[in-house]
Design an enzyme around this catalytic site. Structure first.
Site, PDB file in Angstrom:
ATOM      1  CB  ALA A  36       4.450   7.751  -5.337  1.00 31.31           C
ATOM      2  CE  LYS A  37       4.102   1.889  -0.027  1.00 32.99           C
ATOM      3  NZ  LYS A  37       2.988   1.118   0.545  1.00 32.99           N
ATOM      4  NE  ARG A  38       1.181   6.559  -8.680  1.00 33.40           N
ATOM      5  CZ  ARG A  38       0.717   7.113  -7.572  1.00 33.40           C
ATOM      6  NH1 ARG A  38       0.638   6.402  -6.468  1.00 33.40           N
ATOM      7  NH2 ARG A  38       0.318   8.369  -7.551  1.00 33.40           N
ATOM      8  CD  GLU A  39       5.351   9.268  -8.858  1.00 32.87           C
ATOM      9  OE1 GLU A  39       6.125   9.879  -8.091  1.00 32.87           O
ATOM     10  OE2 GLU A  39       4.263   9.730  -9.248  1.00 32.87           O
ATOM     11  CB  SER A  45      -1.194   0.199   2.304  1.00 29.94           C
ATOM     12  OG  SER A  45      -2.191   0.841   3.080  1.00 29.94           O
TER      13      SER A  45
END
Length: 322
Positions: free
Chosen positions: A244-247, A10
């Site tokens: 995680a990408k957001r981290e 994604s």
């Protein structure tokens, strides 16, 4: 049918080393089997999926040397295909409209009937509604569509975890296959797309292991033969959490832009996969080494020392994966 595998990311952020490991293993499995490897872009979450992340994804995979054999299948372009599958499920009585909000489901599920990654078990509130009641509620709220889960345990043989069983009706309940904004759910889209692409083997992270019985039920309801599954345990950070990408977990694009040799990155991914010791390695060598039985059966911890050594970094920030 010859072997056909896939990688289905994604584009919601730059892919990190955990994503890259899944892509690498899927590619190696396909190439070692003399089969085909496909790419699918899972961009149904249109608010979070961005064109720049998709461009980064293509560059990262090409840099790693991971090619694909057909044009990528893009989920956001397949609404009509998903609609046809939903119409089939409606004709056979396997789905029904659900008008419940998340808050209403949470209140109704206050007793611990079950909990999945989708949240509290759906208690079937809207299943017994009459056509008249559904029409009345539809005037106030656009419904989602839920798949009626079949009772009893659904089992399959996973290539890494062995026999896995889940009573979907008890643990998850009837689950969403079309959101109330008209967009197909992940559970439906992944089944329809795997069939459309002729996928024979799905290698993915074991965070999706518990989704598989739901997908098997949809396969059966649509008259499809499901693929074989291989759920690989995740790589965790030293804090025990998944990447995680957001981290800000190590992004492949970051390593590429810093000039880290790709063979070093492949060596690290191989070490996390039972295929190497962290030394730089080529894709050609990894294809020769690949054996499914070598893959880990439990989570791998991304040790800072290995990150430093494998990537040739003087100072690693200790980012994990998951």
């Amino acid at each position: 049918m010859s072997f056909r595998g896939r990688f289905a990311p994604s584009p919601t952020g730059r892919i990190h080393l955990g994503n890259a490991r899944s892509a690498l293993l899927g590619w190696l499995q396909a190439r070692a089997a003399g089969g085909q490897f496909l790419l699918r872009i899972e961009d149904l979450d249109r608010a979070r999926c961005k064109p720049q992340f998709l461009e980064d994804l293509y560059r990262d995979l090409e840099w790693l040397g991971l090619d694909w054999d057909e044009p990528p299948l893009v989920q956001s372009q397949r609404d009509d295909v998903y609609r046809q599958a939903l119409e089939t499920l409606e004709r056979t009585g396997r789905v029904y409209p659900c008008f419940c909000t998340r808050a209403e489901i949470a209140r109704a599920a206050s007793a611990p009937h079950g909990l999945s990654e989708e949240g509290p078990r759906y208690p079937g509130t809207c299943a017994p509604l009459t056509p008249e009641a559904r029409a009345e509620r539809a005037r106030a709220r656009v419904p989602a569509l839920r798949f009626q889960a079949a009772p009893g345990e659904w089992c399959f043989e996973d290539g890494l975890h062995g026999r896995y069983c889940q009573d979907v009706a008890t643990v998850v309940g009837d689950f969403v296959v079309r959101r109330n904004d008209g967009v197909a759910s992940y559970q439906l889209a992944v089944v329809v797309d795997d069939v459309a692409s002729g996928i024979t083997d799905v290698l993915r992270g074991d965070d999706l292991l518990s989704s598989t019985p739901r997908q098997l039920q949809i396969h059966e309801a649509l008259g499809h033969m499901p693929p074989r599954f291989w759920h690989v345990p995740l790589v965790l950070g030293e804090d025990g959490k998944r990447l995680a990408k957001r981290e800000g977990a190590f992004a492949v694009a970051e390593l590429r832009e810093r000039g880290i040799p790709v063979e070093r990155v492949l060596g690290l991914l191989a070490a996390w996969s039972g295929l190497g010791d962290g030394e730089p390695v080529s894709l050609e060598e990894l294809v020769r080494r690949f054996r499914p039985e070598l893959l880990p059966r439990s989570p791998v911890v991304a040790r800072e020392a290995l990150l430093k050594t494998a990537l040739g970094l003087g100072d690693a920030s200790g980012h994990g994966q998951g």
